[in-house]
Enzyme design. Sequence first.
Site, mmCIF file in Angstrom:
data_model
loop_
_atom_site.group_PDB
_atom_site.id
_atom_site.type_symbol
_atom_site.label_atom_id
_atom_site.label_comp_id
_atom_site.label_asym_id
_atom_site.label_seq_id
_atom_site.Cartn_x
_atom_site.Cartn_y
_atom_site.Cartn_z
ATOM 1 N N ASP A 184 4.769 -6.115 9.699
ATOM 2 C CA ASP A 184 5.809 -5.773 10.682
ATOM 3 C C ASP A 184 5.748 -6.704 11.885
ATOM 4 O O ASP A 184 6.785 -7.146 12.395
ATOM 5 C CB ASP A 184 5.646 -4.320 11.142
ATOM 6 C CG ASP A 184 6.111 -3.335 10.073
ATOM 7 O OD1 ASP A 184 6.807 -3.766 9.137
ATOM 8 O OD2 ASP A 184 5.782 -2.144 10.194
ATOM 9 N N THR A 191 -1.591 7.295 -0.027
ATOM 10 C CA THR A 191 -2.930 7.131 -0.600
ATOM 11 C C THR A 191 -3.613 5.833 -0.175
ATOM 12 O O THR A 191 -4.815 5.667 -0.408
ATOM 13 C CB THR A 191 -2.842 7.121 -2.137
ATOM 14 O OG1 THR A 191 -2.049 5.974 -2.518
ATOM 15 C CG2 THR A 191 -2.171 8.379 -2.667
ATOM 16 N N ARG A 205 0.846 -1.200 0.000
ATOM 17 C CA ARG A 205 0.000 0.000 0.000
ATOM 18 C C ARG A 205 0.874 1.238 0.000
ATOM 19 O O ARG A 205 1.779 1.376 0.817
ATOM 20 C CB ARG A 205 -0.866 0.051 1.260
ATOM 21 C CG ARG A 205 -1.974 -0.917 1.292
ATOM 22 C CD ARG A 205 -3.083 -0.532 2.231
ATOM 23 N NE ARG A 205 -2.743 0.069 3.503
ATOM 24 C CZ ARG A 205 -3.612 0.437 4.408
ATOM 25 N NH1 ARG A 205 -4.905 0.269 4.179
ATOM 26 N NH2 ARG A 205 -3.244 0.963 5.544
ATOM 27 N N ASP A 216 0.222 -3.267 12.203
ATOM 28 C CA ASP A 216 0.789 -3.605 10.898
ATOM 29 C C ASP A 216 1.165 -5.079 10.901
ATOM 30 O O ASP A 216 2.130 -5.489 11.548
ATOM 31 C CB ASP A 216 2.019 -2.729 10.615
ATOM 32 C CG ASP A 216 2.509 -2.916 9.186
ATOM 33 O OD1 ASP A 216 2.776 -4.082 8.794
ATOM 34 O OD2 ASP A 216 2.622 -1.928 8.450
HETATM 35 C C1 PRP Z 1 -1.103 -4.757 4.226
HETATM 36 C C2 PRP Z 1 -1.877 -6.056 4.324
HETATM 37 C C3 PRP Z 1 -2.669 -6.049 3.058
HETATM 38 C C4 PRP Z 1 -2.988 -4.595 2.865
HETATM 39 C C5 PRP Z 1 -4.390 -4.354 3.342
HETATM 40 O O1 PRP Z 1 -0.019 -4.911 3.406
HETATM 41 O O2 PRP Z 1 -1.053 -7.174 4.491
HETATM 42 O O3 PRP Z 1 -1.972 -6.558 1.943
HETATM 43 O O4 PRP Z 1 -2.070 -3.855 3.685
HETATM 44 O O5 PRP Z 1 -4.794 -3.078 3.072
HETATM 45 P P1 PRP Z 1 -5.908 -2.699 2.007
HETATM 46 O O6 PRP Z 1 -7.053 -3.636 2.215
HETATM 47 O O7 PRP Z 1 -6.216 -1.282 2.361
HETATM 48 O O8 PRP Z 1 -5.316 -2.836 0.629
HETATM 49 P P2 PRP Z 1 1.104 -3.755 3.255
HETATM 50 O O9 PRP Z 1 0.727 -2.831 2.153
HETATM 51 O O10 PRP Z 1 1.350 -3.145 4.586
HETATM 52 O O11 PRP Z 1 2.362 -4.552 2.743
HETATM 53 P P3 PRP Z 1 3.261 -5.685 3.451
HETATM 54 O O12 PRP Z 1 2.423 -6.933 3.492
HETATM 55 O O13 PRP Z 1 4.399 -5.790 2.505
HETATM 56 O O14 PRP Z 1 3.645 -5.219 4.820
HETATM 57 N N1 URA Z 2 -2.373 -3.196 6.812
HETATM 58 C C1 URA Z 2 -2.084 -3.670 8.064
HETATM 59 O O1 URA Z 2 -1.079 -4.384 8.240
HETATM 60 N N2 URA Z 2 -2.911 -3.332 9.061
HETATM 61 C C2 URA Z 2 -4.002 -2.584 8.890
HETATM 62 O O2 URA Z 2 -4.730 -2.322 9.862
HETATM 63 C C3 URA Z 2 -4.285 -2.115 7.585
HETATM 64 C C4 URA Z 2 -3.464 -2.450 6.573
#
Ligand code: PRP
Ligand code: URA
Length: 207
Positions: free
Chosen positions: A200, A105, A101, A197
């Site tokens: 993380d 945005t 993400r 997160d």
């Molecule tokens: C997080 C999560 C989803 C997304 C959810 O990933 O694991 O993929 O956000 O958010 P959304 O429904 O608003 O799209 P992130 O973008 O943090 O990436 P990562 O898994 O690499 O940490």
């Molecule tokens: N991605 C995450 O890891 N946590 C949230 O709450 C939303 C998006």
Amino acid sequence: MHEEVQHPCVQHKLAIIRDSETGHKRFRELATEITQFLCYEALKNVRTREVSVMTPVAEANCRKIDTDIVVVPILRAGVGMLDGILDLLPTARVGFVGLYRDEETATPISYYDRFPPQTNGGTCIIIDPMLATGGSTNAAVDLLKRHGATDIVVICIVTCPEGLAAVEAAHPDVVVYTASVDSHLNERKYIVPGLGDAGDRLFGTSS
Ligand code: PRP
Ligand code: URA
């Protein structure tokens, strides 16, 4: 459409995984355990065929799963759910969707995808712990459909009404299985109360 799995074993584990005091080792274990319960539920309508098996006593009419299953983790956090599903479905194939993400945005940025040919014709299970705005899940479903997938379910640990509405609007044929539909998204598009997160917390990094 969605289903919130209310089983006490799931809800007990969810309480621990949400806790900010839970470290990454235990967080990973819980993600695996919760995923197994959710996957069990998500597969309740999977296609089976009748088989005949000889027990030590007599012939038994049984059923075996009769569809290719393709599990698709959304990188990165979805990887934290993969072991749980593969323990349950050791012969499943695995495809990958790389999305993150944009911090400003909250829209998904695509950086990778790779699917086995069985995506076309089998049952595809998208896994990602968080379905927040629904942007990442919808992007993954779009990609899978472009690769021929017609039977897609989503398993997430936590979601919220906004994300479910977005997936339902774009893909009414996709069923979402989750341990919790939380209250709402905050101004940073994080799920409240959520679990923070997920990537993380799974991998011991910090944003
Ligand atoms: C997080 C999560 C989803 C997304 C959810 O990933 O694991 O993929 O956000 O958010 P959304 O429904 O608003 O799209 P992130 O973008 O943090 O990436 P990562 O898994 O690499 O940490
Ligand atoms: N991605 C995450 O890891 N946590 C949230 O709450 C939303 C998006």
